[in-house]
Design a protein around this motif. Structure first.
Motif, PDB file in Angstrom:
ATOM      1  N   LEU A  94      -4.673   1.705  16.232  1.00  0.00           N
ATOM      2  CA  LEU A  94      -4.449   0.912  15.014  1.00  0.00           C
ATOM      3  C   LEU A  94      -4.892  -0.536  15.197  1.00  0.00           C
ATOM      4  CD1 LEU A  94      -0.860   2.160  14.031  1.00  0.00           C
ATOM      5  CD2 LEU A  94      -3.075   3.053  13.270  1.00  0.00           C
ATOM      6  N   GLY A  95      -5.569  -0.821  16.308  1.00  0.00           N
ATOM      7  CA  GLY A  95      -6.003  -2.176  16.567  1.00  0.00           C
ATOM      8  C   GLY A  95      -4.900  -3.068  17.113  1.00  0.00           C
ATOM      9  N   LEU A  96      -3.882  -2.459  17.732  1.00  0.00           N
ATOM     10  CA  LEU A  96      -2.748  -3.210  18.254  1.00  0.00           C
ATOM     11  C   LEU A  96      -2.840  -3.311  19.771  1.00  0.00           C
ATOM     12  CD1 LEU A  96       0.153  -1.583  16.193  1.00  0.00           C
ATOM     13  CD2 LEU A  96      -1.388  -3.427  15.517  1.00  0.00           C
ATOM     14  N   ARG A  97      -2.512  -4.487  20.302  1.00  0.00           N
ATOM     15  CA  ARG A  97      -2.394  -4.702  21.753  1.00  0.00           C
ATOM     16  C   ARG A  97      -0.964  -5.185  22.004  1.00  0.00           C
ATOM     17  NH1 ARG A  97      -6.950  -5.033  24.847  1.00  0.00           N
ATOM     18  NH2 ARG A  97      -5.986  -6.572  26.246  1.00  0.00           N
ATOM     19  N   LEU A  98      -0.071  -4.223  22.165  1.00  0.00           N
ATOM     20  CA  LEU A  98       1.353  -4.523  22.183  1.00  0.00           C
ATOM     21  C   LEU A  98       1.962  -4.411  23.576  1.00  0.00           C
ATOM     22  CD1 LEU A  98       2.655  -2.562  19.051  1.00  0.00           C
ATOM     23  CD2 LEU A  98       2.104  -4.989  19.206  1.00  0.00           C
ATOM     24  N   ALA A  99       2.946  -5.259  23.813  1.00  0.00           N
ATOM     25  CA  ALA A  99       3.926  -5.070  24.875  1.00  0.00           C
ATOM     26  C   ALA A  99       5.253  -4.863  24.160  1.00  0.00           C
ATOM     27  CB  ALA A  99       3.981  -6.273  25.807  1.00  0.00           C
ATOM     28  N   ILE A 100       5.758  -3.652  24.180  1.00  0.00           N
ATOM     29  CA  ILE A 100       6.953  -3.292  23.416  1.00  0.00           C
ATOM     30  C   ILE A 100       8.172  -3.415  24.317  1.00  0.00           C
ATOM     31  CG2 ILE A 100       8.085  -1.472  22.085  1.00  0.00           C
ATOM     32  CD1 ILE A 100       5.184  -0.318  21.649  1.00  0.00           C
ATOM     33  N   MET A 101       9.164  -4.180  23.874  1.00  0.00           N
ATOM     34  CA  MET A 101      10.353  -4.436  24.681  1.00  0.00           C
ATOM     35  C   MET A 101      11.607  -4.076  23.895  1.00  0.00           C
ATOM     36  SD  MET A 101       9.272  -7.928  26.706  1.00  0.00           S
ATOM     37  CE  MET A 101      10.676  -7.777  27.836  1.00  0.00           C
ATOM     38  N   PRO A 102      12.129  -2.856  24.088  1.00  0.00           N
ATOM     39  CA  PRO A 102      13.408  -2.485  23.477  1.00  0.00           C
ATOM     40  C   PRO A 102      14.553  -3.216  24.189  1.00  0.00           C
ATOM     41  CG  PRO A 102      12.671  -0.766  24.965  1.00  0.00           C
ATOM     42  CD  PRO A 102      11.566  -1.790  24.920  1.00  0.00           C
ATOM     43  N   HIS A 103      15.782  -2.947  23.771  1.00  0.00           N
ATOM     44  CA  HIS A 103      16.956  -3.590  24.386  1.00  0.00           C
ATOM     45  C   HIS A 103      16.797  -5.117  24.399  1.00  0.00           C
ATOM     46  CE1 HIS A 103      18.277   0.379  25.768  1.00  0.00           C
ATOM     47  NE2 HIS A 103      17.051   0.567  26.223  1.00  0.00           N
ATOM     48  N   TRP A 104      16.169  -5.654  23.381  1.00  0.00           N
ATOM     49  CA  TRP A 104      15.839  -7.079  23.359  1.00  0.00           C
ATOM     50  C   TRP A 104      17.081  -7.962  23.423  1.00  0.00           C
ATOM     51  CZ3 TRP A 104      11.529  -9.693  24.184  1.00  0.00           C
ATOM     52  CH2 TRP A 104      11.413 -11.020  23.752  1.00  0.00           C
ATOM     53  N   ASN A 105      18.147  -7.553  22.762  1.00  0.00           N
ATOM     54  CA  ASN A 105      19.363  -8.368  22.716  1.00  0.00           C
ATOM     55  C   ASN A 105      20.464  -7.793  23.611  1.00  0.00           C
ATOM     56  OD1 ASN A 105      19.844  -6.099  21.131  1.00  0.00           O
ATOM     57  ND2 ASN A 105      21.154  -7.194  19.684  1.00  0.00           N
ATOM     58  N   ASN A 106      20.094  -7.060  24.650  1.00  0.00           N
ATOM     59  CA  ASN A 106      21.082  -6.430  25.522  1.00  0.00           C
ATOM     60  C   ASN A 106      22.028  -7.476  26.133  1.00  0.00           C
ATOM     61  OD1 ASN A 106      21.864  -5.497  28.485  1.00  0.00           O
ATOM     62  ND2 ASN A 106      21.645  -3.688  27.209  1.00  0.00           N
ATOM     63  N   ARG A 107      23.320  -7.085  26.232  1.00  0.00           N
ATOM     64  CA  ARG A 107      24.325  -7.999  26.792  1.00  0.00           C
ATOM     65  C   ARG A 107      25.182  -7.307  27.849  1.00  0.00           C
ATOM     66  NH1 ARG A 107      24.157  -9.102  21.282  1.00  0.00           N
ATOM     67  NH2 ARG A 107      23.540 -11.232  20.734  1.00  0.00           N
ATOM     68  N   GLU A 108      24.647  -6.270  28.466  1.00  0.00           N
ATOM     69  CA  GLU A 108      25.440  -5.528  29.447  1.00  0.00           C
ATOM     70  C   GLU A 108      25.888  -6.395  30.614  1.00  0.00           C
ATOM     71  OE1 GLU A 108      23.608  -1.957  30.833  1.00  0.00           O
ATOM     72  OE2 GLU A 108      23.222  -1.203  28.807  1.00  0.00           O
ATOM     73  N   GLY A 109      25.125  -7.415  30.952  1.00  0.00           N
ATOM     74  CA  GLY A 109      25.476  -8.274  32.084  1.00  0.00           C
ATOM     75  C   GLY A 109      26.616  -9.227  31.818  1.00  0.00           C
ATOM     76  N   GLY A 110      27.051  -9.322  30.553  1.00  0.00           N
ATOM     77  CA  GLY A 110      28.144 -10.213  30.206  1.00  0.00           C
ATOM     78  C   GLY A 110      27.796 -11.673  30.460  1.00  0.00           C
ATOM     79  N   ALA A 111      28.815 -12.443  30.799  1.00  0.00           N
ATOM     80  CA  ALA A 111      28.620 -13.882  31.010  1.00  0.00           C
ATOM     81  C   ALA A 111      27.974 -14.181  32.365  1.00  0.00           C
ATOM     82  CB  ALA A 111      29.962 -14.597  30.911  1.00  0.00           C
ATOM     83  N   GLU A 112      27.983 -13.202  33.284  1.00  0.00           N
ATOM     84  CA  GLU A 112      27.515 -13.456  34.644  1.00  0.00           C
ATOM     85  C   GLU A 112      26.031 -13.175  34.847  1.00  0.00           C
ATOM     86  OE1 GLU A 112      29.993 -11.141  37.172  1.00  0.00           O
ATOM     87  OE2 GLU A 112      31.773 -12.385  36.832  1.00  0.00           O
TER      88      GLU A 112
END
Length: 270
Positions: free
Chosen positions: A171-189
């Motif tokens: 489709l003429g796309l040169r993508l780097a696809i990154m899911p889990h963009w807003n992941n917070r599993e690491g918590g505050a640390e």
């Protein structure tokens, strides 16, 4: 016939939000909806069949109105009975109208499928109008450049990008696809946003990509549906998608649509 739609899930392909995305795509297909689930991303795991079976069970239980019939593509490794070049392994791809791949390892999926009949038939069926859906690891793998999540996050490899399967290059796309963009599993640390890389490491990773690459970040419990026929992308689920290009950064919330041209190199973002 134009290319079929493509759904990219940030996560949550078996959640309530994910069900709504599957349903939007099922509505376009003849019933009973014929689904093929690709086992490759988790093919290195002893329970690869169970991973795929759980996705099948979700679709059958939660989308009963579309009477889905599900088969598996057990292209787990490049030798033996699960060889992605074996005719019996590939055959369900030709049968299905909805082709799904999900969790596992992006780099394993790339190694197993590059140059195989499984990948060739996926491309051909999509070009003939079949619908594709990729979640999590598989979404990463089908970009032009793929993030080696396990190698960096779990093993401690130096930062790098792998060559992806580049499914969307057609489709003429040169993508780097990154899911889990807003992941917070690491918590505050520990910052696990940006697909477990965190903001600091992601800055370095971004500089390592060719300048004409578009980074597509997809929040968890969120998906975008690319519609090549209408040159449009719609965002569904609970979060948003983030586009990073040479022209700048743009976020698109769920419920909104944007032109497919925004995912092409050097788009002008308003």
């Amino acid at each position: 016939m134009p290319f079929g739609p493509v759904a990219l899930f940030g996560s949550g392909e078996t959640s309530r939000a994910g069900r709504q995305v599957h349903e939007r795509l099922f509505q376009r297909l003849p019933q009973p909806v014929r689904v093929a689930i690709l086992e490759t991303p988790a093919g290195f795991q002893p329970n690869a069949g169970l991973v795929a079976a759980k996705i099948r069970d979700f679709l059958v239980e939660h989308l009963q109105n579309y009477h889905p019939v599900v088969r598996f593509v057990p292209a787990r490794r490049r030798d033996g009975v699960y060889n992605p070049d074996a005719p019996l392994v590939v055959e369900p791809i030709d049968w299905a109208d909805y082709l799904f791949a999900g969790p596992g390892s992006p780099t394993y999926m790339i190694r197993c499928l590059t140059g195989t009949q499984t990948l060739a038939r996926l491309r051909e069926r999509w070009a003939a109008g079949a619908t594709l859906a990729f979640a999590s690891a598989a979404a990463i793998a089908v970009g032009r450049y793929a993030l080696p999540v396990y190698e960096i996050y779990k093993v401690g490899a130096d930062l790098y990008w792998a060559d992806g399967l580049d499914m969307l290059g057609a489709l003429g796309l040169r993508l780097a696809i990154m899911p889990h963009w807003n992941n917070r599993e690491g918590g505050a640390e520990l910052d696990t946003s940006h697909c477990f890389m965190g903001v600091e490491r992601f800055r370095y990773l971004r500089r390592m990509l060719p300048p004409d690459t578009v980074i597509l970040g997809i929040d968890e419990q969120t998906a975008c549906i690319i519609d090549p026929q209408n040159e449009q992308v719609t965002v569904h689920g609970l979060g948003q998608v983030t586009l990073l290009t040479q022209a700048g950064e743009r976020t698109i919330p769920h419920g909104r649509a944007f032109p497919l041209a925004w995912l092409r190199a050097d788009p002008v973002l308003p």
